[in-house]
Design a protein around this motif. Structure first.
Motif, PDB file in Angstrom:
ATOM      1  N   ASP A 187       0.807  -1.218   0.000  1.00 14.72           N
ATOM      2  CA  ASP A 187       0.000   0.000   0.000  1.00 14.72           C
ATOM      3  C   ASP A 187       0.841   1.270   0.000  1.00 14.72           C
ATOM      4  OD1 ASP A 187      -2.284  -1.529   0.000  1.00 14.72           O
ATOM      5  OD2 ASP A 187      -2.570  -1.416   2.180  1.00 14.72           O
ATOM      6  N   GLU A 188       2.150   1.134   0.219  1.00 13.72           N
ATOM      7  CA  GLU A 188       3.025   2.295   0.285  1.00 13.72           C
ATOM      8  C   GLU A 188       3.371   2.825  -1.109  1.00 13.72           C
ATOM      9  OE1 GLU A 188       4.586   4.603   1.885  1.00 13.72           O
ATOM     10  OE2 GLU A 188       3.541   4.123   3.742  1.00 13.72           O
ATOM     11  N   THR A 189       3.817   4.078  -1.156  1.00 14.48           N
ATOM     12  CA  THR A 189       4.377   4.651  -2.385  1.00 14.48           C
ATOM     13  C   THR A 189       5.864   4.311  -2.426  1.00 14.48           C
ATOM     14  OG1 THR A 189       2.804   6.477  -2.412  1.00 14.48           O
ATOM     15  CG2 THR A 189       4.854   6.778  -3.644  1.00 14.48           C
ATOM     16  N   TRP A 190       6.326   3.767  -3.549  1.00 15.66           N
ATOM     17  CA  TRP A 190       7.729   3.370  -3.692  1.00 15.66           C
ATOM     18  C   TRP A 190       8.423   4.336  -4.645  1.00 15.66           C
ATOM     19  CZ3 TRP A 190      10.223  -0.621  -1.141  1.00 15.66           C
ATOM     20  CH2 TRP A 190       9.399  -1.397  -0.300  1.00 15.66           C
ATOM     21  N   LEU A 191       9.472   4.959  -4.164  1.00 15.56           N
ATOM     22  CA  LEU A 191      10.247   5.942  -4.920  1.00 15.56           C
ATOM     23  C   LEU A 191      11.520   5.250  -5.393  1.00 15.56           C
ATOM     24  CD1 LEU A 191       9.782   8.721  -2.223  1.00 15.56           C
ATOM     25  CD2 LEU A 191       8.374   8.354  -4.265  1.00 15.56           C
ATOM     26  N   LEU A 192      11.635   5.036  -6.692  1.00 16.12           N
ATOM     27  CA  LEU A 192      12.651   4.134  -7.213  1.00 16.12           C
ATOM     28  C   LEU A 192      13.489   4.785  -8.307  1.00 16.12           C
ATOM     29  CD1 LEU A 192      10.207   1.109  -7.534  1.00 16.12           C
ATOM     30  CD2 LEU A 192      11.909   1.446  -5.705  1.00 16.12           C
ATOM     31  N   GLY A 193      14.718   4.297  -8.448  1.00 20.40           N
ATOM     32  CA  GLY A 193      15.603   4.745  -9.516  1.00 20.40           C
ATOM     33  C   GLY A 193      15.330   3.986 -10.804  1.00 20.40           C
ATOM     34  N   PRO A 194      16.085   4.296 -11.880  1.00 24.87           N
ATOM     35  CA  PRO A 194      15.825   3.697 -13.200  1.00 24.87           C
ATOM     36  C   PRO A 194      16.020   2.195 -13.262  1.00 24.87           C
ATOM     37  CG  PRO A 194      17.839   5.011 -13.215  1.00 24.87           C
ATOM     38  CD  PRO A 194      17.150   5.310 -11.937  1.00 24.87           C
ATOM     39  N   SER A 195      16.799   1.619 -12.348  1.00 26.70           N
ATOM     40  CA  SER A 195      17.005   0.165 -12.383  1.00 26.70           C
ATOM     41  C   SER A 195      15.710  -0.595 -12.116  1.00 26.70           C
ATOM     42  CB  SER A 195      18.071  -0.249 -11.368  1.00 26.70           C
ATOM     43  OG  SER A 195      17.690   0.124 -10.061  1.00 26.70           O
ATOM     44  N   ALA A 196      14.728   0.039 -11.480  1.00 28.72           N
ATOM     45  CA  ALA A 196      13.456  -0.625 -11.190  1.00 28.72           C
ATOM     46  C   ALA A 196      12.642  -0.878 -12.452  1.00 28.72           C
ATOM     47  CB  ALA A 196      12.634   0.214 -10.216  1.00 28.72           C
ATOM     48  N   ALA A 197      12.975  -0.179 -13.540  1.00 33.55           N
ATOM     49  CA  ALA A 197      12.218  -0.339 -14.784  1.00 33.55           C
ATOM     50  C   ALA A 197      12.674  -1.532 -15.601  1.00 33.55           C
ATOM     51  CB  ALA A 197      12.330   0.930 -15.620  1.00 33.55           C
ATOM     52  N   GLU A 198      13.745  -2.198 -15.171  1.00 39.08           N
ATOM     53  CA  GLU A 198      14.243  -3.351 -15.916  1.00 39.08           C
ATOM     54  C   GLU A 198      13.393  -4.586 -15.656  1.00 39.08           C
ATOM     55  OE1 GLU A 198      18.126  -4.315 -16.730  1.00 39.08           O
ATOM     56  OE2 GLU A 198      19.026  -2.438 -16.019  1.00 39.08           O
ATOM     57  N   GLU A 199      13.566  -5.591 -16.539  1.00 44.43           N
ATOM     58  CA  GLU A 199      12.849  -6.846 -16.362  1.00 44.43           C
ATOM     59  C   GLU A 199      13.519  -7.736 -15.326  1.00 44.43           C
ATOM     60  OE1 GLU A 199      13.994  -5.802 -19.286  1.00 44.43           O
ATOM     61  OE2 GLU A 199      12.216  -5.268 -20.458  1.00 44.43           O
ATOM     62  N   SER A 200      14.843  -7.592 -15.181  1.00 41.49           N
ATOM     63  CA  SER A 200      15.589  -8.441 -14.259  1.00 41.49           C
ATOM     64  C   SER A 200      16.474  -7.586 -13.368  1.00 41.49           C
ATOM     65  CB  SER A 200      16.446  -9.459 -15.038  1.00 41.49           C
ATOM     66  OG  SER A 200      17.370  -8.775 -15.869  1.00 41.49           O
ATOM     67  N   GLY A 201      16.984  -8.195 -12.299  1.00 41.98           N
ATOM     68  CA  GLY A 201      17.834  -7.476 -11.367  1.00 41.98           C
ATOM     69  C   GLY A 201      17.307  -7.578  -9.955  1.00 41.98           C
ATOM     70  N   VAL A 202      18.114  -7.177  -8.987  1.00 41.00           N
ATOM     71  CA  VAL A 202      17.757  -7.316  -7.581  1.00 41.00           C
ATOM     72  C   VAL A 202      16.572  -6.428  -7.216  1.00 41.00           C
ATOM     73  CG1 VAL A 202      18.587  -7.086  -5.217  1.00 41.00           C
ATOM     74  CG2 VAL A 202      20.118  -7.942  -6.980  1.00 41.00           C
ATOM     75  N   ILE A 203      16.604  -5.166  -7.622  1.00 38.10           N
ATOM     76  CA  ILE A 203      15.533  -4.241  -7.242  1.00 38.10           C
ATOM     77  C   ILE A 203      14.198  -4.615  -7.898  1.00 38.10           C
ATOM     78  CG2 ILE A 203      14.749  -1.843  -7.473  1.00 38.10           C
ATOM     79  CD1 ILE A 203      17.563  -0.953  -6.737  1.00 38.10           C
ATOM     80  N   PRO A 204      14.143  -4.873  -9.209  1.00 35.09           N
ATOM     81  CA  PRO A 204      12.863  -5.344  -9.773  1.00 35.09           C
ATOM     82  C   PRO A 204      12.390  -6.644  -9.129  1.00 35.09           C
ATOM     83  CG  PRO A 204      14.370  -4.701 -11.517  1.00 35.09           C
ATOM     84  CD  PRO A 204      15.161  -4.704 -10.249  1.00 35.09           C
ATOM     85  N   GLY A 205      13.349  -7.525  -8.769  1.00 37.25           N
ATOM     86  CA  GLY A 205      12.978  -8.780  -8.121  1.00 37.25           C
ATOM     87  C   GLY A 205      12.332  -8.558  -6.767  1.00 37.25           C
ATOM     88  N   LEU A 206      12.858  -7.607  -5.994  1.00 36.29           N
ATOM     89  CA  LEU A 206      12.274  -7.288  -4.684  1.00 36.29           C
ATOM     90  C   LEU A 206      10.862  -6.717  -4.830  1.00 36.29           C
ATOM     91  CD1 LEU A 206      15.010  -5.715  -2.374  1.00 36.29           C
ATOM     92  CD2 LEU A 206      13.402  -7.525  -1.792  1.00 36.29           C
ATOM     93  N   ILE A 207      10.699  -5.831  -5.797  1.00 34.95           N
ATOM     94  CA  ILE A 207       9.382  -5.224  -6.024  1.00 34.95           C
ATOM     95  C   ILE A 207       8.357  -6.294  -6.391  1.00 34.95           C
ATOM     96  CG2 ILE A 207       8.105  -3.728  -7.599  1.00 34.95           C
ATOM     97  CD1 ILE A 207       9.611  -2.208  -5.481  1.00 34.95           C
ATOM     98  N   ARG A 208       8.777  -7.244  -7.230  1.00 35.56           N
ATOM     99  CA  ARG A 208       7.856  -8.321  -7.609  1.00 35.56           C
ATOM    100  C   ARG A 208       7.587  -9.249  -6.430  1.00 35.56           C
ATOM    101  NH1 ARG A 208      10.807  -8.163 -12.504  1.00 35.56           N
ATOM    102  NH2 ARG A 208      12.195  -9.806 -11.763  1.00 35.56           N
ATOM    103  N   ARG A 209       8.603  -9.497  -5.615  1.00 30.73           N
ATOM    104  CA  ARG A 209       8.433 -10.386  -4.463  1.00 30.73           C
ATOM    105  C   ARG A 209       7.430  -9.813  -3.464  1.00 30.73           C
ATOM    106  NH1 ARG A 209      13.848 -11.937  -1.447  1.00 30.73           N
ATOM    107  NH2 ARG A 209      13.402 -10.140  -0.112  1.00 30.73           N
ATOM    108  N   ILE A 210       7.472  -8.514  -3.277  1.00 33.35           N
ATOM    109  CA  ILE A 210       6.523  -7.865  -2.380  1.00 33.35           C
ATOM    110  C   ILE A 210       5.141  -7.778  -3.014  1.00 33.35           C
ATOM    111  CG2 ILE A 210       5.997  -5.707  -1.164  1.00 33.35           C
ATOM    112  CD1 ILE A 210       9.070  -5.235  -1.088  1.00 33.35           C
ATOM    113  N   GLY A 211       5.106  -7.654  -4.349  1.00 36.65           N
ATOM    114  CA  GLY A 211       3.823  -7.544  -5.039  1.00 36.65           C
ATOM    115  C   GLY A 211       3.332  -6.121  -5.167  1.00 36.65           C
TER     116      GLY A 211
END
Length: 318
Positions: A187-211
């Motif tokens: 339910d929170e707002t997530w403020l993210l850098g450009p790496s979050a826009a990728e399909e793979s990587g640690v940060i996109p993986g965390l975002i997907r894991r949380i849902g």
């Protein structure tokens, strides 16, 4: 078989039609068709056939497409190296992930360039999914970021640094007091850098894991900009633990507790294998894992003017 013929055929393969290839190359369709016809005659292979759904390539045509890209990349690299030799300078073309480019590349490039006064470094930022192709086509000499997807011997990779990604918020944010639930995080707002826009990587993986849903994500042009907004209490952010250590100590940021809120990643340097790698890329591979290089990446340094040439930087907003 000429470079012009190969370039025409490679463009047809990439764009899927003779008409699109002609437009891309700035020539007529007849010229592209002539180059393809000459290749067909020389190689004794039809290369592709037209079907109702587009072009269907023969096995030989697909093999030529792969070889054409490699040969054209080698030609471009040779031209570049000859020009550099004439000018008495060398160039290392380094492709990296957005996360590495922002936080670790300046310190590494500065220290590396100091070792060789005839060497310049060109840095470009790419999606990690493109690393393999960038190396095989010799668009870059080396990549730094997550390990490329290829498991065969066409790419040589060396792990040189592990890192931790953590979630942070302003010190007075409610979620830093006790471990938040998964639903609270979603339910929170997530403020993210450009790496979050990728399909793979640690940060996109965390975002997907949380849902976290897309409407709860705000992606900024830099990770630093995302952290600035986080300090103002406008949401949560994911970042490298070593980059925010001073902010955590100064209490301008606080770590969000919980097992979901951290993950491990690694940076690898990848090149073509053996003698296919450029001398500058081999030098960087040996240097990047040294204690001095690791410290320069973790502490950060400014790059001396004239030693660093950023290539065209394709961002999320292009």
């Amino acid at each position: 078989m000429t470079p012009t013929q190969l370039r025409a055929f490679a463009t047809v393969v990439r764009l899927g039609s003779v008409k699109a290839a002609a437009a891309d190359l700035g020539v007529t369709e007849a010229a592209v068709s002539l180059h393809v016809a000459q290749l067909r005659k020389e190689l004794g292979d039809q290369l592709f056939n037209r079907t109702a759904s587009g072009l269907a390539f023969t096995p030989g045509g697909l093999r030529l497409a792969s070889r054409a890209v490699e040969m054209l990349g080698l030609q471009d690299r040779t031209v570049l190296e000859v020009r550099e030799a004439g000018a008495g300078r060398r160039l290392l073309r380094l492709g990296t992930s957005a996360l590495f480019a922002e936080y670790a590349a300046p310190g590494l490039i500065s220290l590396f360039a100091e070792r060789a006064k005839d060497l310049d470094v060109e840095l470009s930022v790419h999606r990690t999914a493109d690393f393999d192709q960038l190396l095989v086509t010799r668009t870059v000499d080396a990549t730094i970021g997550p390990r490329p997807a290829r498991s065969d011997s066409s790419i040589a990779s060396t792990l040189f640094l592990n890192y931790e990604v953590i979630a942070v918020a302003a010190p007075d944010h409610p979620l830093v007091q006790t471990e938040p639930s998964v639903q609270q995080l979603r339910d929170e707002t997530w403020l993210l850098g450009p790496s979050a826009a990728e399909e793979s990587g640690v940060i996109p993986g965390l975002i997907r894991r949380i849902g976290v849903q897309e409407e709860r994500q705000q992606i900024f042009q830099s990770h630093a900009a995302a952290l600035d907004e986080t300090k103002r209490g406008r949401g949560l952010s994911l970042t490298l633990s070593f980059t925010v250590a001073p902010d955590l100590a100064a209490k301008s940021l606080a770590r969000v507790p919980g097992r979901l809120m951290n993950a491990q990643g690694s940076w690898n340097i990848s090149t073509l294998p053996g003698q296919q790698a450029t001398p500058a890329a081999e030098e960087m591979t040996r240097f990047v894992a040294t204690p001095r290089a690791i410290q320069a990446m973790l502490r950060g340094r400014a790059v001396a003017h004239g030693r660093f040439h950023p290539a065209v930087h394709v961002t999320l907003w292009s």
